[in-house]
Design a protein around this motif. Structure first.
Motif, PDB file in Angstrom:
ATOM      1  N   TRP A 297       0.833  -1.209   0.000  1.00 42.02           N
ATOM      2  CA  TRP A 297       0.000   0.000   0.000  1.00 42.02           C
ATOM      3  C   TRP A 297       0.866   1.257   0.000  1.00 42.02           C
ATOM      4  CZ3 TRP A 297      -0.615   3.546   4.239  1.00 42.02           C
ATOM      5  CH2 TRP A 297      -1.589   4.535   4.006  1.00 42.02           C
ATOM      6  N   ILE A 301       0.915   4.295  -2.746  1.00 40.12           N
ATOM      7  CA  ILE A 301       0.718   5.713  -2.396  1.00 40.12           C
ATOM      8  C   ILE A 301       1.887   6.558  -2.898  1.00 40.12           C
ATOM      9  CG2 ILE A 301       0.560   7.362  -0.503  1.00 40.12           C
ATOM     10  CD1 ILE A 301      -2.004   5.773  -0.961  1.00 40.12           C
ATOM     11  N   GLU A 304       1.617   7.183  -6.622  1.00 35.45           N
ATOM     12  CA  GLU A 304       0.584   8.188  -6.908  1.00 35.45           C
ATOM     13  C   GLU A 304       1.070   9.583  -6.517  1.00 35.45           C
ATOM     14  OE1 GLU A 304      -2.864   6.909  -4.794  1.00 35.45           O
ATOM     15  OE2 GLU A 304      -3.247   5.198  -6.115  1.00 35.45           O
ATOM     16  N   VAL A 311      -1.531  13.897  -1.369  1.00 37.41           N
ATOM     17  CA  VAL A 311      -2.218  12.727  -0.815  1.00 37.41           C
ATOM     18  C   VAL A 311      -3.513  13.223  -0.194  1.00 37.41           C
ATOM     19  CG1 VAL A 311      -0.122  11.381  -0.359  1.00 37.41           C
ATOM     20  CG2 VAL A 311      -0.990  12.948   1.399  1.00 37.41           C
ATOM     21  N   ILE A 338       2.679   9.566   4.008  1.00 35.82           N
ATOM     22  CA  ILE A 338       1.988   8.408   4.586  1.00 35.82           C
ATOM     23  C   ILE A 338       1.384   8.775   5.938  1.00 35.82           C
ATOM     24  CG2 ILE A 338       2.273   6.055   5.462  1.00 35.82           C
ATOM     25  CD1 ILE A 338       2.445   6.336   2.390  1.00 35.82           C
ATOM     26  N   ILE A 341      -1.870  10.752   5.594  1.00 33.11           N
ATOM     27  CA  ILE A 341      -3.057   9.950   5.292  1.00 33.11           C
ATOM     28  C   ILE A 341      -3.598   9.283   6.553  1.00 33.11           C
ATOM     29  CG2 ILE A 341      -3.946   7.978   4.003  1.00 33.11           C
ATOM     30  CD1 ILE A 341      -1.784   8.542   1.889  1.00 33.11           C
TER      31      ILE A 341
END
Length: 420
Positions: A297, A301, A304, A311, A338, A341
């Motif tokens: 995951w 991320i 992207e 994000v 990260i 998020i």
């Protein structure tokens, strides 16, 4: 008009109109309500901190007295960067880790002291002395100017923390330390006569967010079966049975679990745990083998992010990282993304919980008095405490009822904050 247009362009309508805007009057109401303060208890706790600080200073002197000719006639000062640097790096010969930006000398800030704690007993004592000095200046002796008619009213901020977390200022009540054996600043915050304080605290919400967002099967199973996630991680990393995991091993696993959430590198983890970077990397390697879905995951991320430079949380809160391609520390920027998020989604859930609780509190003449990270603290009439706890817990645990893992809320009650 420009503001509305920007909100629509960024698809932030739901976040703005269903979470942030409705939250404003609720935070304003809590801010005006304030919290009762027992000034006598505050004075008593202040004196306890001073005594604890004096005890620590006397212990520090046992290590510094052999070098007292190197210090001023006033003796060693743990708050003096110059004297601490002299003691640690010159007289004791410790190897520094972090350097100052200004003169590139080894630093003696709190981060540096934490990294050196395992190198000499005096380092931890100096760090603790400074922490107590901070408590005295920021809290114990500083509260007086904020007390009006026996109450303190903090100011809630919705937009200060970039991840979306609520923060407080004037005074900041979110960083007041938990109780220690020596003192409890929190015990000076007391419920009004005929009322109780009740705490609703989401259990490991950020790790649960990580489990849901990543859909890592091992994490999902752990939360579905109510396993202790830190013990489970320790068992995997140290190749031990759940029954044989030691307290130290569980503590290491806990730091590794949260290192993913807070974006810590193996370098930071090594210093936090007082171990070599090689050992920290080995822990991360074992972690990746166990929770490979998490890292799949994360990789997704990061890909992207490289394309979009932003994000977003589960509820659409966005954070841009325009500096990504220019950043010297791209890995640090990616870890921050990260964390945004995970922490941002948890923050949104907390805000939704405040909104969902409000009708219940209004019906019982109860009030939210504080919001601290994953916790909501309310004041409720004592006669209604049990009912509000039961109903409030259900409301908060059902905020994300569509998830395939549960949210768990722990509760506590007492007539002062120190008892929660």
């Amino acid at each position: 008009e420009l503001f509305i247009k920007k909100i629509e362009e960024e698809s932030l309508q739901e976040l703005l109109y269903t979470i942030e805007m409705p939250l404003i009057p609720l935070l304003y109401k809590s801010q005006n309500y304030g919290i009762k303060i027992d000034e006598k208890t505050l004075i008593e706790q202040t004196e306890k901190i001073k005594r604890e600080q004096e005890n620590i200073y006397n212990t520090i002197l046992q290590y510094t007295d052999p070098f007292k000719e190197h210090f001023s006639t006033y003796g060693f000062n743990p708050l003096s960067m110059k004297q601490v640097s002299l003691l640690l790096y010159d007289l004791l010969g410790l190897q520094g880790i972090f350097k100052t930006e200004k003169n590139k000398e080894f630093s003696t800030d709190q981060q540096s002291l934490n990294a050196l704690k395992n190198k000499h007993p005096v380092v931890g004592l100096i760090a603790e002395y400074r922490t107590l000095s901070s408590y005295l200046s920021r809290y114990a002796t500083n509260f007086n100017k904020y007390i009006h008619n026996g109450r303190i009213s903090t100011h809630f901020q919705q937009t200060h923390v970039i991840t979306g977390r609520i923060s407080t200022i004037d005074p900041n009540l979110q960083n007041i330390p938990r109780n220690t054996e020596a003192f409890s600043i929190r015990s000076a915050f007391v419920a009004d006569d005929g009322y109780d304080f009740v705490s609703f605290d989401y259990s490991q919400i950020e790790l649960r967010v990580l489990a849901y967002m990543s859909q890592d099967q091992r994490l999902l199973e752990a939360f579905l079966h109510n396993e202790d996630i830190h013990t489970l991680t320790a068992a995997e990393i140290f190749n031990a049975s759940l029954e044989n995991v030691s307290k130290d091993q569980r503590q290491i696993a806990k730091k590794i679990n949260f290192s993913i959430v807070y974006g810590l590198s193996s370098f930071s983890l090594a210093h936090d745990l007082g171990i070599s970077q090689e050992q920290a990397k080995e822990y991360f390697t074992q972690y990746k083998k166990t929770y490979y879905g998490v890292f799949s995951w994360i990789e997704k991320i990061e890909k992207e992010l490289s394309k979009t430079l932003y994000v977003k949380t589960l509820y659409g809160r966005k954070r841009y990282f325009y500096e990504l391609h220019k950043a010297k520390e791209k890995a640090h920027t990616k870890r921050a993304a990260i964390n945004t998020i995970i922490q941002g989604t948890a923050a949104d859930i907390i805000k939704k919980a405040i909104l969902a609780l409000d009708p219940l509190l209004a019906s019982y003449n109860a009030h939210m008095i504080l919001q601290i990270h994953d916790e909501i603290i309310i004041q409720v009439p004592t006669k209604s405490t049990k009912e509000v706890i039961e109903k409030g817990k259900i409301i908060m645990e059902q905020i994300v009822s569509t998830w395939n893992i549960p949210l768990v809320v722990n509760t506590a009650q007492g007539n002062n904050w120190g008892k929660l």
